[in-house]
Each structure stands twice: as structure tokens, then as C-alpha cells.
Scaffold this active site. Structure first.
Site, PDB file in Angstrom:
ATOM      1  CG  ASP A  75      -2.218   0.462   0.879  1.00  0.00           C
ATOM      2  OD1 ASP A  75      -2.588   1.382  -0.059  1.00  0.00           O
ATOM      3  OD2 ASP A  75      -3.157   0.013   1.589  1.00  0.00           O
ATOM      4  CE  LYS A  88      -2.351   3.256   3.514  1.00  0.00           C
ATOM      5  NZ  LYS A  88      -3.693   3.271   2.504  1.00  0.00           N
ATOM      6  N   GLY A  91      -8.893   8.772   0.648  1.00  0.00           N
ATOM      7  CA  GLY A  91     -10.169   8.196  -0.290  1.00  0.00           C
ATOM      8  C   GLY A  91     -11.075   7.351   0.580  1.00  0.00           C
ATOM      9  CD  GLU A  97      -6.507   2.009   2.209  1.00  0.00           C
ATOM     10  OE1 GLU A  97      -6.074   2.327   1.281  1.00  0.00           O
ATOM     11  OE2 GLU A  97      -6.663   2.728   3.502  1.00  0.00           O
TER      12      GLU A  97
END
Length: 222
Positions: A75, A88, A91, A97
Site C-alpha cells: 500500500d 493514509k 479516499g 485497507e
């Protein structure tokens, strides 16, 4: 640099593996390299964009709900530090994730040196996903933690941006964080919160690319 980092990451993929591919342009490069290499792998992804690319490339995809183990997952991130903490997922796909990260024997971030620091700087917000009914309570709780709470709003869209799971997404800004792990625990302990985009235990390796070459940081198993 992203392309070079993806090319280097290919060396950690072996035939027969189930691999996780996150989102972003570096991962897109890696997907293309996997295809070109002819490696026989199966893929899970939290990202609709990566899923679409894999279908286009003819790479075999597995439904995430049917998988309990991933050999290695890759990632990107917005920030990472040498304690293997990371921020992170602007989005808003961090719930899936993190699910893949927890399934994986190795969860490797692919970054350029500009994103690595000794301690997280929080130049980007922590993204939170929570139940819509909890919006006012989550906002109040975040402000008690000295955070600035901003619900995500899309262009030309009425109301808050929702996650793929139908929950509300918000950006939470912090000026100074001394203990990311403690902060993440506090945020996740708020009633109604599903998860955050702050990773404090999932990352096991960071592949860093620079003009000088590559460095692989590995978390100690001790």
C-alpha cells in the site's frame, strides 16, 4: 520514483501467493508489473480503482469476504515514521485497507523518502469513519481531544461524503500529537466510530525509494 519503488516491490512477490494491493498510482504500477512478470498470484484489494485495473489487466481477483489470510500486502500512505506508524487513505477506504493489513503476514508500505520522518508530523488529517447517527457526538468527542473536525463534502454533492459501507467520513486535524498510538485508541473508543486512517500496529515493513536507491525498514518481531 513511484515506478521504481513498484518495480523493486515486485521482488517480494512469489508464485502461488495471495497478495493485497491497495490504492494509488504506485500500486497501479505494481499491478502492471505483476501482469508483465507472469507471476501466478491471486489478488485482494480494498480499492475500486485497483480492482478495475486488475480486471482490465486480466489479473485474478478474490472477493475480500472469502479471504482470511494474505501472504503479503502492499500500500501507499501520506506519511510514515520510523516507529512504523502511518497516516493514509484520504479516499476513505481505510476500514478495508486495515482489514487486509491484519490478514497479511507482511504489510509493506511503498513510499518515497519525502513521506518518511522520525515521528509522524500530521500534515494530513486523520480520516474517521462513523455511524451517521453518531455525527454530533463524534464531533464533540474529537474536539475534547483538541482535534478540529471537518465532515467530508464532495463537489456538487448535498450532505456529507459517505463511505462504501454507508457511514459518514470526516477529516480530523491535530496540531501536535505526542503519542499516535494513544490518540488512535482514544478515537476508536468513541461510540459509533468504525475505524480511523491512522495505522499504529499494522505496518511490518516500509520500502523507501530515493535518488540514492532503496531502503527496506523492517519492524522487529521482538
Amino acid at each position: 520514483m513511484k515506478k521504481r519503488c513498484a518495480q523493486k516491490a515486485l521482488a517480494y512477490i512469489q508464485d502461488g501467493m495471495v497478495i493485497g494491493l491497495g490504492g494509488g498510482s504506485t500500486i497501479a504500477h505494481l499491478a502492471r508489473f505483476v501482469k508483465e512478470s507472469g507471476k501466478q498470484v491471486q489478488i485482494v484489494t480494498p480499492s475500486l480503482e485497483t480492482e478495475t485495473l486488475c480486471i482490465k489487466l486480466g489479473l485474478p481477483l478474490l472477493p475480500l469476504r472469502q479471504i482470511s489470510h494474505v501472504d503479503i500486502a502492499f500500500d501507499g500512505c501520506d506519511e510514515a515514521d520510523r516507529q512504523f506508524y502511518a497516516l493514509k487513505s484520504g479516499g476513505g477506504i481505510h476500514v478495508r485497507e486495515k482489514l487486509i493489513a491484519n490478514m497479511a503476514e507482511e504489510y509493506m508500505l511503498l513510499i518515497d523518502e519525502s513521506k518518511l520522518s522520525d515521528t509522524l508530523q500530521f500534515h494530513v488529517p486523520v480520516v474517521m469513519e462513523f455511524l451517521e447517527d453518531a455525527t454530533a457526538y463524534v464531533k464533540r468527542s474529537v474536539e475534547e481531544l483538541q482535534g478540529r473536525f471537518v465532515c467530508k463534502h464532495g463537489e456538487g454533492k448535498y450532505g456529507a461524503v459517505m463511505s462504501d459501507h454507508g457511514n459518514v467520513l470526516a477529516d480530523v486535524w491535530f496540531d501536535k500529537v505526542e503519542d499516535p498510538k494513544k490518540l488512535n485508541h482514544a478515537l476508536k473508543s468513541i461510540a459509533g466510530v468504525v475505524d480511523t486512517s491512522l495505522l499504529t500496529r499494522e505496518v511490518t515493513a516500509i520500502l523507501v525509494v530515493s535518488d540514492q536507491g532503496f531502503a527496506l525498514l523492517k519492524k522487529s518481531s521482538v
